[in-house]
Write a protein that holds these residues in place. Structure first.
Motif, mmCIF file in Angstrom:
data_model
loop_
_atom_site.group_PDB
_atom_site.id
_atom_site.type_symbol
_atom_site.label_atom_id
_atom_site.label_comp_id
_atom_site.label_asym_id
_atom_site.label_seq_id
_atom_site.Cartn_x
_atom_site.Cartn_y
_atom_site.Cartn_z
ATOM 1 N N LEU A 176 0.888 -1.160 0.000
ATOM 2 C CA LEU A 176 0.000 0.000 0.000
ATOM 3 C C LEU A 176 0.927 1.210 0.000
ATOM 4 C CD1 LEU A 176 -2.386 -0.951 2.973
ATOM 5 C CD2 LEU A 176 -2.741 -1.426 0.548
ATOM 6 N N HIS A 193 -1.599 -2.315 -4.124
ATOM 7 C CA HIS A 193 -3.007 -2.698 -3.948
ATOM 8 C C HIS A 193 -3.905 -1.541 -3.510
ATOM 9 C CE1 HIS A 193 -2.449 -7.105 -4.137
ATOM 10 N NE2 HIS A 193 -1.228 -6.795 -3.737
ATOM 11 N N GLY A 194 -3.323 -0.554 -2.830
ATOM 12 C CA GLY A 194 -4.207 0.500 -2.336
ATOM 13 C C GLY A 194 -3.474 1.567 -1.558
ATOM 14 N N ILE A 228 -7.845 7.220 -5.189
ATOM 15 C CA ILE A 228 -7.918 5.954 -5.931
ATOM 16 C C ILE A 228 -8.550 6.174 -7.309
ATOM 17 C CG2 ILE A 228 -9.300 3.827 -5.979
ATOM 18 C CD1 ILE A 228 -8.407 3.164 -3.352
ATOM 19 N N LEU A 249 -6.936 0.325 -7.993
ATOM 20 C CA LEU A 249 -6.567 -0.056 -6.618
ATOM 21 C C LEU A 249 -7.849 -0.480 -5.910
ATOM 22 C CD1 LEU A 249 -4.061 2.815 -5.776
ATOM 23 C CD2 LEU A 249 -3.604 0.573 -6.761
#
Ligand code: LLP
Length: 442
Positions: free
Chosen positions: A158, A206-207, A233, A244
């Motif tokens: 992340l 992923h984020g 995002i 994401l």
């Protein structure tokens, strides 16, 4: 509905037939006698109750993941309870990674945070299969890519961002404001994403992750934080075509240390976050992401108390009355460090009439070692057992051996049973790492 973080005391606290305080069905005076003082006591019922508060409050959002912030209190016993409750873990050091690993935690549910993770720590995280690493800065992006490459792995990451939200808590525990030492500034995110896409082939993003501070009583800022994460995002998707699907909103919910504290309930926070999340998913036209939260204090604080034995006292002529306990700033640094306030009762005199105000001093060699200023307690005598409430979080985890004093034991109480989960340090433990160089030996 009231949730556990809004309670001043562990939920099982009561006065028993001996006229003493009991928690988890255990008489606190007996615990003090059996295990000695100072003694950290953790009530398993309260801890599991707060886990249920979180699970119930957030169940309206199906893609939610609870991560306990281990920094609040990390040991193998507590980790195994939280793991059993279905929580993942936010860890910030090799020590926390190793502790949860040894407690048998599913390492894919562990997130590694921190603003200056070392080569060795990142290597250990990859080796033990930590699920996510929240990368804090440009240096770490390149370091982690290199380490992952050398292991032939891809690191799942992340990006920790600084959302620019100022919360009203002690300045030492604010983290989301713009000139914080943590995370990428909003203006640096694109550069980080570009580097991941083009250069760092061993990182999989992923984020986004944010954390705005701790012991927070405000509620709307959680909604604002969610909106910033979602907006970013959506922007990243539009600009880079990178989807994401995770946001992590950190921890921060406050607890009730004294009657003056009115923290919001877990339900209030959950509703604000989930409503805003649903709104923003529509507004920014994205797929609903998985939501991670990582509360620490609000999970473990209320479940914990510390027992002390009262010793010496001093009446300053025309001044304060001091009573000293057998612990203090080494087992609870928070009063001297943040001016934190605590509530206490005398375990062997819980229903005695309160008399004049006293100040509870610690036993450490500093004038600043005062645990509680001006608290009304019954007439006190040497040997009384003082129970200080809400010491589950950031007490043991910030404890020290100042004055070469051994760290206290910790017991878990439940259904009238008490079990040691951390042994009291011994004098041998204190010198275990010392060496006298050969040339100094006679
Ligand atoms: N996530 C991150 C990235 C954090 O930095 C923290 C806390 C948490 C979650 C958990 O926050 P909580 O839910 O516990 O508020 N020693 C201070 C508190 C420092 C908090 C540091 N970060 C104290 O005793 O008040």
């Amino acid at each position: 509905m009231e949730t556990t973080n809004q309670s001043l005391k562990p939920l099982t606290t009561k006065i028993n037939e001996n006229g003493n305080l009991e928690i988890g069905g255990c008489d606190l005076v007996d615990l003090a006698e059996k295990y000695g003082t100072p003694l950290y006591v953790v009530d398993e019922y309260t801890l599991r109750a707060v886990c249920n508060d979180y699970k119930n409050a957030f169940k309206k959002y199906p893609k939610v993941n609870m991560m306990y912030a281990s920094k609040a209190l990390c040991n193998m016993g507590i980790s195994s309870i939280l793991s059993n409750e279905g929580f993942g873990f936010d860890v910030v050091s090799s020590g926390e990674i190793y502790t949860v690993f040894k407690a048998g935690v599913d390492m894919s549910k562990v997130l590694f945070n921190g603003n200056n993770k070392s080569f060795d720590e990142l290597s250990l995280a990859l080796k033990l299969g930590v699920g996510r690493i929240s990368v804090d800065n440009f240096f770490e992006l390149s370091l982690l890519d290199e380490i992952a490459k050398s292991y032939g792995k891809t690191a799942d990451i992340l990006l920790r961002i600084t959302p620019g939200i100022e919360c009203h808590t002690h300045e030492y525990i604010q983290t989301g404001h713009l000139d914080s030492k943590f995370g990428f500034d909003l203006t640096q995110i694109d550069e980080a994403v570009e580097l991941i896409i083009n250069n760092y082939k061993n990182l999989r993003l992923h984020g986004l992750h944010a954390h705005i501070g701790s012991q927070i009583f405000e509620t709307s800022i959680y909604g604002d934080e969610i909106e910033i994460l979602i907006k970013e995002i959506a922007r990243i998707d539009e600009k880079f075509g990178l989807k994401l699907d995770e946001i992590n909103a950190g921890g921060g919910l406050g607890v009730k240390y004294t009657d003056n504290d009115c923290p919001p309930s877990v339900y209030t926070i959950a509703d604000i976050m989930i409503n805003r999340l649903n709104e923003c998913v529509e507004k920014y036209n994205i797929e609903p992401p998985a939501l991670f939260i990582e509360p620490g204090r609000s999970i473990i604080s209320t479940a914990g108390v510390t027992l002390y034995t009262l010793g010496s006292s001093k009446q300053v002529p025309k001044g304060k009355t001091y009573f000293a306990v057998d612990g203090g700033m080494a087992d609870n640094a928070r009063p001297s460090m943040y001016g934190a306030e605590y509530f206490a009762q005398v375990a062997n005199k819980p229903d005695y009439e309160l008399s004049t105000s006293v100040t509870i001093a610690g036993r450490f060699c500093e004038s600043g070692d005062i645990l509680i200023k001006d608290i009304k307690l019954p007439d006190l005598e040497e040997g009384d057992i003082l129970c200080v409430y809400n010491t589950g979080a950031y007490n043991y985890s910030m404890s020290s051996n100042y004055n070469r004093v051994q760290k206290p034991a910790m017991v878990l109480v439940n259904n009238s049973q008490s079990d040691i989960i951390v042994n009291r340090e011994t004098l041998e433990d204190l010198i275990a790492h010392d060496e006298i160089p050969q040339r100094l030996r006679k």
